[in-house]
Enzyme design. Structure first.
Site, PDB file in Angstrom:
ATOM      1  N   GLU A 272       0.882  -1.174   0.000  1.00  0.00           N
ATOM      2  CA  GLU A 272       0.000   0.000   0.000  1.00  0.00           C
ATOM      3  C   GLU A 272       0.916   1.219   0.000  1.00  0.00           C
ATOM      4  OE1 GLU A 272      -3.329   2.373   2.640  1.00  0.00           O
ATOM      5  OE2 GLU A 272      -2.640   0.414   3.327  1.00  0.00           O
ATOM      6  N   CYS A 306      -2.854   7.980   3.167  1.00  0.00           N
ATOM      7  CA  CYS A 306      -2.785   7.359   1.843  1.00  0.00           C
ATOM      8  C   CYS A 306      -4.035   7.658   1.026  1.00  0.00           C
ATOM      9  CB  CYS A 306      -2.599   5.847   1.979  1.00  0.00           C
ATOM     10  SG  CYS A 306      -3.849   5.048   2.999  1.00  0.00           S
TER      11      CYS A 306
END
Length: 332
Positions: A272, A306
Site C-alpha cells: 500500500e 494514503c
C-alpha cells in the site's frame, strides 16, 4: 465545568503515568512470544511537538527478527492457534478491541505524544477507529470458507481458504494505532501468525497494544512486535525464508525494494504505497461544499494519509471560481 475525563487526560499529560515514558528510568522493550526482550542497543523516540525524548526503545536487529519469526512459526505449526476454532479467534479480536476502549485515555494521550497529532483527533478518530476495525475483522473469522463447484458427474471439486502462515507486517508513522489494527485484524481473522514492525518514529502505541494482546489471551507467539529501522529490522524480516507474506504500507521507493526482495523467493506481498487520489468537481456542484470537502480531503492529518485527495480535477466552466475560493480557504 471540566469533565472528569478531561481532568484525567490533563493529569496524564502532566504526570506521564506510563511506566516506560521516562527514558532515564526504563526502556521500551520488544515483545516476542508474549515476553519482553531487552537489548543493549536502543534508539530515542520523540514528541514531535516539542522535540523532547519520550523514551528509549529497544532496537531490534536480525537476531530479534529471527526470534520473532521462530516464535510465530512455532505458534502456527505447533501451537494451539492453528487448531483454534475460527469463532475463538474472532472472540480474541473482540477482546482486544474491548481492551483498546478500556484503555482509551492512555492510548489517546500516548498516540498524541508520540505522533504529534492533537488529542481531539486521537480521541475522535485514531483510538475509536482502531477498535472498530478489529471488531469488523473479528466478525469475519468464522465466515471465511470455500465452496463446492459442480463440474460434472463423477467429480468432486471444491476450494478451501487456508491461512498463509507467518506474515510480516510493516506499518507507517502517520496513523500508528489504526495501521496496527488494519494489518493485525485480517491476518489474525484468517488464522495467520504475525510479526509487526512499527515505524521507528512512532513505536509506542504498537508496544502498548502488544501488552494488551497478552492481556486479551492470545496464545504465545501469535503476535510479535518489534521496533527498529528499515535496513536492520525491516530488511531481515522481508528476506526471512520462514516469513510467508509481507504486507507493507509506506513509500513507493521502499515498496519497490521490498517487492524485489520478495521476488527472490516468490514470497507473497501486499504493498500500500499511497498515491495521487482524484477529487473531481463537476460544473453543477455546490462550490462552497466542494471547496470545503476538497480542503478536508487534502489537509486532514496534515495531508499524511494514503487516501488524501491530492489531485483536484475541476470542470473548465467553474475552474477559476473554484481556484479563487480554494485559495481563500487555504489561507484562512
Amino acid at each position: 465545568v471540566v469533565s472528569t475525563r478531561l481532568m484525567r487526560l490533563v493529569s496524564l499529560l502532566l504526570r506521564h503515568p506510563f511506566p516506560l515514558l521516562h527514558a532515564s528510568k526504563q526502556d521500551y522493550l520488544s515483545i516476542t512470544n508474549s515476553s519482553t526482550v531487552r537489548r543493549k542497543k536502543t534508539f530515542p523516540t520523540y514528541n514531535p511537538a516539542t522535540g523532547d525524548i519520550l523514551a528509549h526503545v529497544q532496537e531490534a536487529g536480525e537476531e530479534d527478527v529471527n526470534m520473532a519469526v521462530d516464535a510465530a512459526h512455532n505458534a502456527f505449526f505447533k501451537g494451539k492457534w492453528g487448531k483454534m476454532a475460527p469463532r475463538e479467534r474472532g472472540n480474541l479480536l473482540y477482546k482486544l478491541a474491548d481492551l483498546i476502549e478500556k484503555n482509551y485515555d492512555e492510548l489517546t494521550v500516548l498516540e498524541a505524544l508520540n505522533n504529534g497529532k492533537t488529542l481531539k483527533q486521537t480521541q475522535t478518530v485514531d483510538v475509536p477507529a482502531s477498535a472498530t476495525i478489529l471488531r469488523y475483522y473479528a466478525g469475519w473469522a468464522d465466515k471465511i470458507n470455500g465452496r463446492n463447484i459442480p463440474i460434472g458427474e463423477g467429480f468432486h471439486n471444491y476450494t478451501r481458504h487456508e491461512p498463509v502462515g507467518v506474515c510480516g507486517l510493516i506499518i507507517p508513522w502517520n496513523l500508528p494505532l489504526i495501521a496496527c489494527a488494519a494489518k493485525l485484524g485480517p491476518a489474525l481473522a484468517c488464522g495467520n501468525t504475525v510479526i509487526l514492525k512499527s515505524a521507528e518514529q512512532t513505536p509506542l502505541t504498537a508496544l502498548r497494544l502488544a501488552e494488551l494482546v497478552k492481556e486479551a489471551g492470545f496464545p504465545e507467539g501469535v503476535i510479535n512486535v518489534i521496533s527498529g529501522h528499515g535496513p536492520t529490522a525491516g530488511g531481515p524480516l522481508v528476506r526471512h525464508n520462514k516469513v510467508d507474506k509481507i504486507s507493507f504500507t509506506g513509500s513507493c521507493d521502499v515498496g519497490k525494494k521490498i517487492q524485489e526482495m520478495c521476488a527472490k523467493n516468490v514470497k507473497r506481498v501486499t504493498l500500500e504505497l499511497g498515491g495521487k487520489n482524484p477529487f473531481i468537481v463537476f460544473p453543477d456542484a455546490d462550490l462552497d461544499s466542494a471547496v470545503e470537502t476538497a480542503h478536508n480531503a487534502l489537509f486532514w492529518n496534515e495531508g499524511q494519509a494514503c487516501a488524501s485527495g491530492s489531485r483536484v480535477f475541476v470542470h473548465d466552466k467553474i475552474y477559476d471560481e473554484f481556484v479563487a475560493r480554494a485559495t481563500k480557504k487555504s489561507g484562512e
